[in-house]
Each structure stands twice: as C-alpha cells, then as structure tokens.
Design an enzyme around this catalytic site. Structure first.
Site, PDB file in Angstrom:
ATOM      1  N   ASP A 123       0.839  -1.197   0.000  1.00 20.09           N
ATOM      2  CA  ASP A 123       0.000   0.000   0.000  1.00 20.09           C
ATOM      3  C   ASP A 123       0.875   1.248   0.000  1.00 20.09           C
ATOM      4  O   ASP A 123       1.617   1.496   0.957  1.00 20.09           O
ATOM      5  CB  ASP A 123      -0.900  -0.016   1.242  1.00 20.09           C
ATOM      6  CG  ASP A 123      -2.093   0.916   1.114  1.00 20.09           C
ATOM      7  OD1 ASP A 123      -1.966   1.938   0.431  1.00 20.09           O
ATOM      8  OD2 ASP A 123      -3.141   0.619   1.695  1.00 20.09           O
ATOM      9  N   ASP A 124       0.802   2.025  -1.077  1.00 20.76           N
ATOM     10  CA  ASP A 124       1.547   3.287  -1.205  1.00 20.76           C
ATOM     11  C   ASP A 124       3.060   3.097  -1.312  1.00 20.76           C
ATOM     12  O   ASP A 124       3.829   3.983  -0.943  1.00 20.76           O
ATOM     13  CB  ASP A 124       1.254   4.229  -0.031  1.00 20.76           C
ATOM     14  CG  ASP A 124      -0.169   4.740  -0.009  1.00 20.76           C
ATOM     15  OD1 ASP A 124      -0.950   4.377  -0.904  1.00 20.76           O
ATOM     16  OD2 ASP A 124      -0.512   5.497   0.920  1.00 20.76           O
ATOM     17  N   CYS A 182      -6.640   3.918  -3.164  1.00 26.26           N
ATOM     18  CA  CYS A 182      -6.791   2.580  -2.590  1.00 26.26           C
ATOM     19  C   CYS A 182      -7.898   1.713  -3.169  1.00 26.26           C
ATOM     20  O   CYS A 182      -7.651   0.665  -3.760  1.00 26.26           O
ATOM     21  CB  CYS A 182      -6.984   2.696  -1.089  1.00 26.26           C
ATOM     22  SG  CYS A 182      -5.655   3.575  -0.242  1.00 26.26           S
ATOM     23  N   ARG A 231      -7.575  -1.498  -5.949  1.00 24.52           N
ATOM     24  CA  ARG A 231      -7.857  -2.881  -5.567  1.00 24.52           C
ATOM     25  C   ARG A 231      -8.988  -3.469  -6.392  1.00 24.52           C
ATOM     26  O   ARG A 231      -8.977  -4.654  -6.751  1.00 24.52           O
ATOM     27  CB  ARG A 231      -8.179  -2.935  -4.071  1.00 24.52           C
ATOM     28  CG  ARG A 231      -6.975  -2.682  -3.229  1.00 24.52           C
ATOM     29  CD  ARG A 231      -7.269  -2.143  -1.839  1.00 24.52           C
ATOM     30  NE  ARG A 231      -6.108  -1.362  -1.424  1.00 24.52           N
ATOM     31  CZ  ARG A 231      -4.989  -1.905  -0.953  1.00 24.52           C
ATOM     32  NH1 ARG A 231      -4.909  -3.210  -0.791  1.00 24.52           N
ATOM     33  NH2 ARG A 231      -3.957  -1.147  -0.646  1.00 24.52           N
ATOM     34  N   LYS A 247      -5.477  -5.778   3.876  1.00 21.99           N
ATOM     35  CA  LYS A 247      -6.436  -4.702   3.631  1.00 21.99           C
ATOM     36  C   LYS A 247      -7.381  -5.060   2.485  1.00 21.99           C
ATOM     37  O   LYS A 247      -6.940  -5.472   1.419  1.00 21.99           O
ATOM     38  CB  LYS A 247      -5.670  -3.421   3.310  1.00 21.99           C
ATOM     39  CG  LYS A 247      -6.527  -2.239   2.893  1.00 21.99           C
ATOM     40  CD  LYS A 247      -5.645  -1.032   2.647  1.00 21.99           C
ATOM     41  CE  LYS A 247      -6.410   0.114   2.021  1.00 21.99           C
ATOM     42  NZ  LYS A 247      -5.572   1.292   1.793  1.00 21.99           N
ATOM     43  N   HIS A 274     -10.870  -3.061   1.529  1.00 20.16           N
ATOM     44  CA  HIS A 274     -11.227  -1.731   1.032  1.00 20.16           C
ATOM     45  C   HIS A 274     -12.177  -1.723  -0.163  1.00 20.16           C
ATOM     46  O   HIS A 274     -12.135  -0.831  -1.009  1.00 20.16           O
ATOM     47  CB  HIS A 274      -9.974  -0.913   0.709  1.00 20.16           C
ATOM     48  CG  HIS A 274     -10.152   0.526   1.099  1.00 20.16           C
ATOM     49  ND1 HIS A 274      -9.103   1.428   1.153  1.00 20.16           N
ATOM     50  CD2 HIS A 274     -11.255   1.229   1.456  1.00 20.16           C
ATOM     51  CE1 HIS A 274      -9.543   2.609   1.525  1.00 20.16           C
ATOM     52  NE2 HIS A 274     -10.849   2.515   1.729  1.00 20.16           N
ATOM     53  N   SER A 282      -8.551   1.534   4.929  1.00 20.01           N
ATOM     54  CA  SER A 282      -7.202   2.022   5.190  1.00 20.01           C
ATOM     55  C   SER A 282      -6.915   2.162   6.677  1.00 20.01           C
ATOM     56  O   SER A 282      -7.795   2.514   7.476  1.00 20.01           O
ATOM     57  CB  SER A 282      -6.988   3.386   4.506  1.00 20.01           C
ATOM     58  OG  SER A 282      -6.964   3.237   3.111  1.00 20.01           O
ATOM     59  N   HIS A 294       1.335   2.342   3.928  1.00 18.03           N
ATOM     60  CA  HIS A 294       0.364   3.430   4.064  1.00 18.03           C
ATOM     61  C   HIS A 294       0.483   4.015   5.471  1.00 18.03           C
ATOM     62  O   HIS A 294       0.598   3.286   6.452  1.00 18.03           O
ATOM     63  CB  HIS A 294      -1.041   2.849   3.846  1.00 18.03           C
ATOM     64  CG  HIS A 294      -2.135   3.859   3.723  1.00 18.03           C
ATOM     65  ND1 HIS A 294      -2.521   4.668   4.764  1.00 18.03           N
ATOM     66  CD2 HIS A 294      -2.957   4.178   2.680  1.00 18.03           C
ATOM     67  CE1 HIS A 294      -3.525   5.436   4.378  1.00 18.03           C
ATOM     68  NE2 HIS A 294      -3.806   5.168   3.110  1.00 18.03           N
ATOM     69  N   ASP A 352      -0.206  -0.837  -4.741  1.00 16.08           N
ATOM     70  CA  ASP A 352      -1.519  -0.362  -5.180  1.00 16.08           C
ATOM     71  C   ASP A 352      -1.471   1.016  -5.827  1.00 16.08           C
ATOM     72  O   ASP A 352      -2.398   1.402  -6.538  1.00 16.08           O
ATOM     73  CB  ASP A 352      -2.517  -0.375  -4.018  1.00 16.08           C
ATOM     74  CG  ASP A 352      -2.267   0.716  -2.989  1.00 16.08           C
ATOM     75  OD1 ASP A 352      -1.116   1.180  -2.867  1.00 16.08           O
ATOM     76  OD2 ASP A 352      -3.223   1.094  -2.275  1.00 16.08           O
ATOM     77  N   ASN A 353      -0.448   1.788  -5.563  1.00 17.31           N
ATOM     78  CA  ASN A 353      -0.241   3.090  -6.216  1.00 17.31           C
ATOM     79  C   ASN A 353       1.081   3.659  -5.738  1.00 17.31           C
ATOM     80  O   ASN A 353       1.809   3.015  -4.974  1.00 17.31           O
ATOM     81  CB  ASN A 353      -1.384   4.082  -5.934  1.00 17.31           C
ATOM     82  CG  ASN A 353      -1.789   4.208  -4.498  1.00 17.31           C
ATOM     83  OD1 ASN A 353      -2.900   3.845  -4.115  1.00 17.31           O
ATOM     84  ND2 ASN A 353      -0.895   4.713  -3.658  1.00 17.31           N
ATOM     85  N   LYS A 382       1.161   9.503  -5.289  1.00 16.51           N
ATOM     86  CA  LYS A 382      -0.206   9.052  -5.049  1.00 16.51           C
ATOM     87  C   LYS A 382      -1.213  10.177  -5.284  1.00 16.51           C
ATOM     88  O   LYS A 382      -0.956  11.337  -4.986  1.00 16.51           O
ATOM     89  CB  LYS A 382      -0.327   8.554  -3.610  1.00 16.51           C
ATOM     90  CG  LYS A 382      -1.729   8.177  -3.168  1.00 16.51           C
ATOM     91  CD  LYS A 382      -1.746   7.665  -1.737  1.00 16.51           C
ATOM     92  CE  LYS A 382      -3.165   7.332  -1.296  1.00 16.51           C
ATOM     93  NZ  LYS A 382      -3.191   6.676   0.033  1.00 16.51           N
TER      94      LYS A 382
END
Length: 484
Positions: free
Chosen positions: A52-53, A92, A96, A145, A147, A170, A235, A287-288, A308
């Site tokens: 994540d991130d 997010c 996903r 996660k 989401h 998140s 994240h 994810d980004n 992001k």
C-alpha cells in the site's frame, strides 16, 4: 537459433501441454481417477503480494536507497522485473477493484477510497479473481487490507475468498490518526466476518498477516491455492515490529519496507520447504505510488513525477516483480506496458478457467511473462483516470495529459503529519515516456498528428467510461451494490 530462443520454445511447449491437461481435467464428462487427481495438482498455486503506497523506487531492484530488499530482489533474480507496470487509479479502493476485477474501476463504479460505514461496495454481480479460481477447485484466502466495502455483504468471504483476516479499509481511518478528529470509528480487525479486535497494534500487522499466510499455505499444500496478501503498510500511519524498528538508514519507512521484504522471504521459504516453489506464481506489486506529503513517512517514485493521487507516472506506475520457475525466465526485464487489470485475464488463461461474462478491460499478457520473442503489450491505448475524470491517455511511448488540477507537495510533513500542498493545473501536454520518463519536456507542438490520434482515443474512453471534466456520462458503466 539462440539458446534463449530454444529455451523459450521448450517452456512454451511445456506450458501448452499443461493447458491441454487442465482442459481435459475440467471436462465434466470424464471420471476423475487417482491419476487425474494427481495431475490436477499441477495447477499452479498463485500468490499476489500487494503493498500500500509503495513507490516506484522502493525496492532494491528498482534503485532503493537507505534500505535493502534482498528477498524481493531474489524474487526478481529468479523471475522478471516489469518497469512499465500500472495501476488503474492512484488511490486505494479503485486500485484494488481493478486488480480483482480486471476492469478500470470506473466501469464497476468504484472510485477513490471507500470510508467506514459506507452504504455501498463491490457489486456481487462482478466476477472477482478468487471466484475465477474457485471454478478450478482452488482454496482461496485474503489477508490484509480489503477496502471494497465494510458491510457484511461486501466482505471478502462473500466474494470468493474462503478465509479472511485483516482490516476492511485504510489503516489511517481510525481515531488515533493525528488529522482524523472524530471522523472515524474504532478500526476493526476482522477474521472471516467477525470483528476480533478494535484498534489493533499496527506494529504487529505485517507479522500477523504473514503468519496467517504461512498457515494457509501449509494447510493447503496438497491442493491448488490462491493467496492474496495485501499489506496495510507502508500506508501511513507506518509501524514496524520491534525486530525491524531502527534497523535501516532510511528511518521508520525503511524499517517498514524491510519487514515487508522479510514477509516475502518467509513465504518463499515456506514454498521451498513444502516443495511448492516450482509450481507457484508469485506476483509482487503496489496499489499506487507514494504519499509524498508525508515526507520521511512516505516513499519515493524517483525518477517519476509526483505520487499518489495523481495521473502523473509517480502516481500510477509501480514496481512489479513476477516469478514462475520454468516459465518466467529468470533475471529478465520487461519494458512493455502491462497493468493490474491484466492479472485476471492472464491468470484465468493459465489455469484454464472461464473469463467473466461481463466486459472487462484487462488483456492476457502471458507472452510478456514468458518473454516470448517479439512479445509486445496488447494495449493499443491505456487510460489514466482520477475518480471520474479522464486525466491522460497513453499509446506506445506517447502520453497526452488533458487540462486538470492535481495535488502537488509544497512542503513535506514530519513525524507522521502531512505537509502543505496545492493544486496546480496542467494544460494539454504531450510526453514521450521512452525518452522522458519524468514527464518534464512537453513536446505537444512538435507532434500534432500524435495529439490528434490520442484525442480520438480519449473520445472513445469518454463515450465508454465517462469523463466528469467534459460532463460526459459513460455508456458502459456498471454500478456499486447498496446495503440492504
């Protein structure tokens, strides 16, 4: 013929033979003998690790500084690095949704990041990746996660996963976040569909997710399995367990990535110990891009522009490593465009399952995975959306930005707090990403024919998926599901 070319042909022949075997085994008219059951175990296991991130430059094999990722780097040495790998949106939930559905998130109505207590979530009519694997008798699990909605009907166990352990949205959507105020309820940690803790110790999440993943692999070693491990980190707020805190030159962020790397190593060791590594596809990606406003608590997208929440390369181009011994050639690099939306159709083809009846946007990139001679991206065009706005389109090396505002960090934050940012506006701008990966030289005036071509692609995207900037409603957009 070169040795590499001959090896590629042998690998492809072996793969096709397995596909024939899988198709025969899938026939309902055949009696399943003990031999057939044994052969069915050759269906490859699949592990997707989704962080994540994590920024483009946040792996050793992508140029990380201040920390090391030896286990992921070994995964790359055993497999293939993808340098032009994209998520569908730099946020997010949308990201996903794209991975699990094979669709641009706009098509299925998921945009941005879903907060707690929302009355909507992923539509049960969408066929998600675990449901594809269930067609072929796989055991499926998601740890980490989710989401895609936190109401019971939206949880992973209602959408193809046999098991779930993790948080439904998140990790900053909780009362302890310094900028949250009273906006968020206690953060639930869920096992299957039961809340087992509130506001869990986040320094233990990476470890606990990993322990669940190892246990799942051990319990399902005799049958094909799909494991989706979606780490909450890095994240913000970021946490590392005691074993990793203070161990890297990069500070807490480096410690967090080091622990994620340890997690990958634990999974790889488990696969090898159980002699499953030669028949397991492992995909590692993010994810980004990084949340730049958090400064030292965020990652790096170097040499890409921004991070992001933007359609610049730093927001949507992410590090990606894939391994599949005997099929994906070791120590290789792919520079062709590929994306998370391609994972579903590619894996569907590999395991011999049926694609969803509803329209998807991803394409089969197996030739890129296998490094087949002359393999090229199957994407004639790729769209960059932010929520409902079409910000850019890409075809080949050419990327055309349309006028839009985007987040830009003015002053980085410190100690887990966000910094200052503004929202400048870009005009119509053209970049050649092969020559200008940092999107710093606008060549719009030099290539009017390219601009017109990309504008036509954009018109098609707007008609199909919509564009709030142009006030266009897409004709082929499906909706979310509302709670009862």
């Amino acid at each position: 013929m070169s040795q590499l070319g001959f090896k590629s042909i042998l690998n492809r022949f072996s793969f096709l033979c397995k596909m024939v075997c899988f198709s025969v085994l899938a026939s309902p008219s055949l009696k399943v003998t003990e031999l057939q059951a044994e052969e069915a175990n050759t269906l490859p296991n699949v592990v997707i690790v989704f962080t994540d991130d994590q920024g483009y430059a946040d792996l050793g094999c992508f140029g990380a500084e201040g920390f090391e990722t030896p286990h992921i780097d070994q995964l790359a040495a055993d497999g293939r690095i993808f340098t032009n790998f994209y998520v569908a949106q730099a946020v997010c939930s949308a990201s996903r949704a794209a991975l699990l559905s094979g669709c641009y998130p706009n098509r299925i109505g998921i945009r941005g990041a879903l907060g707690p207590g929302r009355k909507d979530g992923i539509n049960p009519e969408e066929t998600l990746l675990p449901e594809i694997f269930k067609q072929r008798g796989y055991s499926t699990a998601h740890f980490g996660k989710w989401h895609l909605g936190d109401a019971p009907e939206f949880l992973p166990t209602r959408h193809g996963f046999d098991e779930y352990f993790g948080i439904p949205y998140s990790n900053d959507m909780w009362p302890k976040h310094p900028t949250a105020g009273d906006r968020y309820p206690p953060l639930p940690l869920i096992e299957d569909e039961k809340v087992v803790e509130l506001n869990p110790d986040q320094s233990q999440l990476t470890k606990r997710y990993t322990e669940h993943a190892i246990d799942f692999i051990e319990r399902n070693q005799k049958q094909p399995f799909f494991l989706y491990l979606a780490h909450s980190m890095p994240h913000v707020p970021i946490f590392a367990s005691e074993k990793f805190a203070g161990t890297t030159e990069r500070g807490l962020y480096g410690d967090v990535i080091s622990e994620i790397d340890w997690s990958v190593g634990q999974i790889q060791e488990t696969l090898k110990r159980l002699q499953l590594d030669q028949n397991t596809i492992v995909i590692f990606t993010s994810d980004n891009g990084p949340w730049l406003s958090y400064g030292p608590h965020g990652g790096s997208a170097h040499p890409l522009r921004e991070g992001k929440g933007t359609a610049w390369e730093g927001g949507v181009r992410v590090p990606c490593v894939m391994s599949w011994p005997g099929h994906i050639p070791s120590g290789t690099t792919c520079h062709e465009l590929a994306a998370t939306i391609d994972i579903l159709p590619t894996l569907t083809g590999i395991v011999g399952a049926d694609l969803p009846e509803e329209k998807i946007d991803g394409l089969n990139i197996l030739p890129l995975l296998l490094d087949e001679p002359e393999a090229r991206t199957p994407h004639e065009v790729y769209y960059y959306y932010w929520v409902n706005e079409l910000h850019a389109v890409r075809s080949g090396p050419w990327k055309l930005h349309f006028p839009h505002s985007y987040r830009h960090v003015l002053v980085h934050g410190e100690e887990g707090l966000p910094g200052k940012q503004n929202y400048p506006k870009t005009e119509l701008e053209l970049y050649n990403l092969d020559e200008d990966i940092s999107e710093s030289h606008n060549v719009l005036d030099q290539h009017p024919e390219i601009v017109q071509k990309l504008k036509k692609y954009a018109d098609a995207a707007r008609a199909d998926l919509g564009d709030q900037l142009q006030k266009v409603q897409g004709a082929n957009v499906r909706g979310l599901k509302l709670t009862k």
